[in-house]
Design an enzyme around this catalytic site. Sequence first.
Site, short mmCIF file in Angstrom:
data_model
loop_
_atom_site.label_atom_id
_atom_site.label_comp_id
_atom_site.label_asym_id
_atom_site.label_seq_id
_atom_site.Cartn_x
_atom_site.Cartn_y
_atom_site.Cartn_z
CD GLU A 419 -2.90 1.36 0.42
OE1 GLU A 419 -3.06 0.53 -0.48
OE2 GLU A 419 -3.62 2.38 0.52
CB THR A 545 -10.11 8.64 -11.17
OG1 THR A 545 -8.93 8.21 -10.48
CG2 THR A 545 -11.26 8.82 -10.18
#
Length: 557
Positions: A419, A545
């Site tokens: 992440e 997006t």
Amino acid sequence: MRVSAVSLAAVCLPVALALPQHSHTYDQPSGQGSDLSSTRSPWSRENNNNNGIHENYKFQGNKYANANNGNNPAAQQVAAQRAAAVKDAFQTAWTGYYQYAFPNDELLPVNNSFSNSRNGWGASAIDALTTATVMQIPEIVNEILAYVPNIDFSKSNQNEPVSLFETTIRYMGGLLAGYDLLKGPLDQLPNNTGNVDACLTQAKTLADHLSFAFSSPSGIPHNNLFFNDSSFDNSTTNGLATIGTLVLEWTRLSDLTGDPSYARLSQRAESYLLNPQPATSEPFPGLVGTNVNISNGMFTDAEGGWSGGDDSFYEYLLKMYVYDSSRFGHYLDRWILAADSTIAHLTSHPSSRPDLTFVAEYSGTNLLFRSGHLTCFDGGNFLLGGSVLNRTDYVDFGLALVNGCHDTYNSTLTGIGPETFSWNTTNLPANQTALYEAAGFYITDSQYILRPEVIESFYYAYRVTGDAKYQDWAWGAFQAIVANTRVGSGFSEISDVNAVGGGTKKNFQDSFLFAEVLKYSHLIHTQDDVWQVNHNGTNEFVFNTEAHPFKVAGPPV
Ligand SMILES: *[C@@H]1O[C@H](CO)[C@@H](O)[C@H](O)[C@H]1NC(C)=O
Ligand SMILES: *[C@@H]1O[C@H](CO)[C@@H](O)[C@H](O)[C@H]1NC(C)=O
Ligand SMILES: *[C@@H]1O[C@H](CO)[C@@H](O)[C@H](O)[C@H]1NC(C)=O
Ligand SMILES: *[C@@H]1O[C@H](CO)[C@@H](O)[C@H](O)[C@H]1NC(C)=O
Ligand SMILES: *[C@@H]1O[C@H](CO)[C@@H](O)[C@H](O)[C@H]1NC(C)=O
Ligand SMILES: *[C@@H]1O[C@H](CO)[C@@H](O)[C@H](O)[C@H]1NC(C)=O
Ligand SMILES: *[C@@H]1O[C@H](CO)[C@@H](O)[C@H](O)[C@H]1NC(C)=O
Ligand SMILES: *[C@@H]1O[C@H](CO)[C@@H](O)[C@H](O)[C@H]1NC(C)=O
Ligand SMILES: *[C@@H]1O[C@H](CO)[C@@H](O)[C@H](O)[C@H]1NC(C)=O
Ligand SMILES: *[C@@H]1O[C@H](CO)[C@@H](O)[C@H](O)[C@H]1NC(C)=O
């Protein structure tokens, strides 16, 4: 999707706890590192490095890259088998969701339960619509379409706050792009055209419920909305990405309905980002701060970059130009400024792996050597810009970024990247020295939550160069994701990309698995089609997006 860490931090605590999968924080204080000069170097010094461009696949300018496996039947057969495997994974995830969670927002795959982190309007169903459409699975398309007229956008599940940004990119984006595809090139899929029309009317209804967000004196929207009493949370600022990632969807809605009010709201908000004040909030030309005062539109800081909270503002500057080059040239000017400043000032090479390129964040003009999975959309965005503008420097930089993000994948035990990661040696943990020496980064948050950005950038790299290497990378990433996240009735977030098997399964399957991960994993292996990026040298669709493809309004570039 890109995420605003900032606006989530501003949400009250119980809500933040309900959305852990979206928040990420950085635990490193800001400031300039002593190792800055040793690892930062101008991009131009590295241009002679081998950054992974295969000799046979040079960028050919704004032309068809032959992203069709060189018309080689054997390669096309491999690609078709891979595409079929991705489609199978999508069917598996859809079946689990439909059986155990629909019409709630998400499947909890480990115990066949569900959650409603996106206000209970069926986020996974709406996010899956355009993927089922481009995969051409009529049963799933029609299951979703039959549901669309039944959504009640006037109420939020348990009165939870509605995120203007998340709701726009997922729900409005999914509905508008579904409408564009199903009225356009894939109009043979629906068995009921009334349900396709409902995609547009429901998107308009949703916007009508959201539009009070823009009622501030400046026109900068509040992000966290309460539908039950038309109020906001107490935040006095909104974030760059949450303000600047509305304009494509709200402009498309105006163009499809003929009502200019939606475009006007989003473009007025965007105007403060295009003309940033005060001047100190723009530490490098085109690169701006993160928080904007809702009452007067002034930036309140000069910290930023291409990471979560800022990311899709830059993404949409370019994509607005792709959407309509005749109306949004000013957006492109700002993107070019930001892109040139990024190459000149934010290019960073880890000391242990000077061959790798990452984009640093900044606090004023001090760089911060940290990045993350969300940021890995940047390679794809530079590639889109380079392809549209015929700029070899943007293409080369984009490919270098793609190579760096691939390194974060193939350096871990799972083959999936973390992440967040860092290459700031000041804070290098002793037990990650070996990883840093070999891979050029160390892990600062080890989760993988089914994010798409790395595969998304592989997709752009393939579409722009035609180099089959990027298909192989996407296939490797997809296989790693299946091997480590597949559980129960679907796919799950995992706790540790650098543990065998991915650590623990966190029992959450975000809707962007459907919208993004499986769509990009599929499109990279399928034939050229009108909705593909760089279709025969231009873009007739532009992906929002959340990976929902909108039909462009201007002459395709
Ligand atoms: C792209 O730019 C190169 C020079 O960098 C030029 O040779 C080529 O003709 C251009 N292609 C197009 C389609 O404009
Ligand atoms: C499923 O697991 C989640 C935790 O991941 C828990 O909150 C929920 O109560 C469980 N649901 C059922 C029906 O057991
Ligand atoms: C259309 O598809 C839906 C979902 O599969 C199905 O329930 C419905 O019966 C179909 N309608 C027609 C007219 O075929
Ligand atoms: C609206 O919902 C919020 C959050 O649950 C609650 O705090 C507030 O009291 C509600 N307002 C009304 C008018 O019901
Ligand atoms: C906003 O602040 C007021 C006053 O402190 C408080 O009563 C209210 O609960 C807060 N609203 C939210 C959504 O946090
Ligand atoms: C926002 O601007 C107003 C003046 O319009 C000012 O009173 C307020 O302190 C500012 N808030 C922040 C967070 O800068
Ligand atoms: C590295 O981390 C230190 C300690 O947190 C910080 O002071 C410095 O600004 C960071 N430098 C870079 C280049 O990230
Ligand atoms: C990572 O990918 C590179 C190609 O870019 C390859 O040479 C290398 O062997 C891979 N490493 C692992 C551990 O898969
Ligand atoms: C590395 O050390 C930290 C403490 O500094 C610890 O929390 C972490 O679990 C260790 N990681 C591994 C992979 O051993
Ligand atoms: C690709 O574009 C060229 C013009 O640039 C056109 O002549 C050709 O027909 C197009 N091919 C397809 C498959 O659309």
